[in-house]
Design a protein around this motif. Structure first.
Motif, PDB file in Angstrom:
ATOM      1  N   LYS A   4      41.848  72.838 103.831  1.00 35.85           N
ATOM      2  CA  LYS A   4      41.192  72.242 102.828  1.00 35.85           C
ATOM      3  C   LYS A   4      41.931  70.704 102.838  1.00 35.85           C
ATOM      4  O   LYS A   4      42.963  70.699 103.250  1.00 35.85           O
ATOM      5  N   ASN A   5      41.073  69.800 102.217  1.00 34.89           N
ATOM      6  CA  ASN A   5      41.506  68.432 102.370  1.00 34.89           C
ATOM      7  C   ASN A   5      42.403  67.952 100.822  1.00 34.89           C
ATOM      8  O   ASN A   5      41.749  68.477  99.883  1.00 34.89           O
ATOM      9  N   LYS A  34      45.021  64.158 103.686  1.00 32.16           N
ATOM     10  CA  LYS A  34      44.121  63.339 104.247  1.00 32.16           C
ATOM     11  C   LYS A  34      44.142  61.864 103.282  1.00 32.16           C
ATOM     12  O   LYS A  34      43.406  61.014 104.040  1.00 32.16           O
ATOM     13  N   ARG A  75      35.974  61.525  96.731  1.00 31.01           N
ATOM     14  CA  ARG A  75      35.000  62.236  97.263  1.00 31.01           C
ATOM     15  C   ARG A  75      34.534  61.868  98.893  1.00 31.01           C
ATOM     16  O   ARG A  75      34.099  62.738  99.450  1.00 31.01           O
ATOM     17  N   LYS A  76      34.740  60.722  99.167  1.00 29.07           N
ATOM     18  CA  LYS A  76      34.540  60.050 100.581  1.00 29.07           C
ATOM     19  C   LYS A  76      35.157  61.267 101.558  1.00 29.07           C
ATOM     20  O   LYS A  76      34.834  61.522 102.406  1.00 29.07           O
ATOM     21  N   LYS A  77      36.391  61.420 101.255  1.00 29.27           N
ATOM     22  CA  LYS A  77      37.479  62.247 102.066  1.00 29.27           C
ATOM     23  C   LYS A  77      37.260  63.758 101.562  1.00 29.27           C
ATOM     24  O   LYS A  77      37.977  64.638 102.322  1.00 29.27           O
ATOM     25  N   ASN A  78      36.479  64.083 100.922  1.00 32.22           N
ATOM     26  CA  ASN A  78      36.212  65.593 100.590  1.00 32.22           C
ATOM     27  C   ASN A  78      37.309  66.311 100.199  1.00 32.22           C
ATOM     28  O   ASN A  78      37.566  67.431 100.478  1.00 32.22           O
ATOM     29  N   SER A  80      39.690  68.440  98.008  1.00 31.92           N
ATOM     30  CA  SER A  80      39.593  69.669  97.218  1.00 31.92           C
ATOM     31  C   SER A  80      40.867  69.855  96.241  1.00 31.92           C
ATOM     32  O   SER A  80      41.044  70.958  95.492  1.00 31.92           O
ATOM     33  N   LYS A 101      37.895  69.686  90.507  1.00 33.70           N
ATOM     34  CA  LYS A 101      38.744  70.657  91.281  1.00 33.70           C
ATOM     35  C   LYS A 101      40.268  70.712  90.967  1.00 33.70           C
ATOM     36  O   LYS A 101      40.694  70.329  90.163  1.00 33.70           O
TER      37      LYS A 101
END
Ligand code: GRF
Length: 187
Positions: A4-5, A34, A75-78, A80, A101
């Protein structure tokens, strides 16, 4: 394993960030870092981001819309998972709701004892027998959410603020990664 990021929020030295970066190099660690968010352009932790080629967003918390800027990038980098690692700014209720999240925080005491600032001084003043650190979910109240992991040590007679901080941080550097592993193993 698909990681997960994660994003780490810092304000200062970044020793917890460093331990998370080290853990994330392990292919079995559940997250990959990230993004780093920092509200202090002079923080030592910013250098760690550069050294490890992790994008770092410096935010000016005096700007009214700074949390929206963070959300956009997240959000751009997804992302979580957000890890608060010495981020000296309270996250707004709106941010928590909009992110929706997991957000976790590390705190240098055995929560629910000694929420807030000046932890080590208060622990010494209260003549505590033991202390440690806690990793917990972040909710809308300060240092309040459900505990994921705690690590404890016994305080010695000659311990002072400096030695307590050193001992606590040593535990923190293990606890944060363990908490993340636990989070993804059981959820
Ligand atoms: C840690 O002791 C953490 O518990 C508290 O802030 C400190 C950050 O230290 N929330 P560092 O920047 O990770 O070295």
């Amino acid at each position: 394993m698909v990681k997960k990021n994660a994003c780490v929020f810092i304000s200062g030295y970044g020793s917890n960030l460093r331990s998370l970066i080290l853990s994330s190099r392990n292919h079995t660690f559940p997250v990959s870092i990230k993004l780093i968010v920092c509200n202090n352009k002079n923080a030592k932790g910013v250098l760690l981001a550069k050294k490890n080629s992790i994008p770092c967003l410096i935010v000016n918390t005096k700007k009214r819309n700074f949390e929206n800027i963070i959300l956009l990038e997240i959000r751009k980098k997804n992302i979580s998972l957000i890890c608060l690692a010495g981020y000296m700014k309270i996250i707004s209720k709106k941010f928590i709701r909009n992110f929706g999240k997991k957000i976790i925080n590390i705190h240098p005491s055995l929560l629910p004892k000694f929420r807030g600032l000046n932890t080590f001084k208060r622990i010494i003043d209260e003549n505590e027998k033991k202390t440690g650190c806690s990793v917990h979910h972040v909710d809308e109240k300060l240092d309040n959410g459900k505990i994921i992991i705690k690590k404890i040590f016994f305080i010695k007679k000659n311990d002072d603020i400096v030695s307590l901080k050193k001992k606590t941080q040593k535990l923190e550097h293990v606890a944060f990664s363990e908490a993340i592993i636990k989070l993804y193993r059981y959820n």
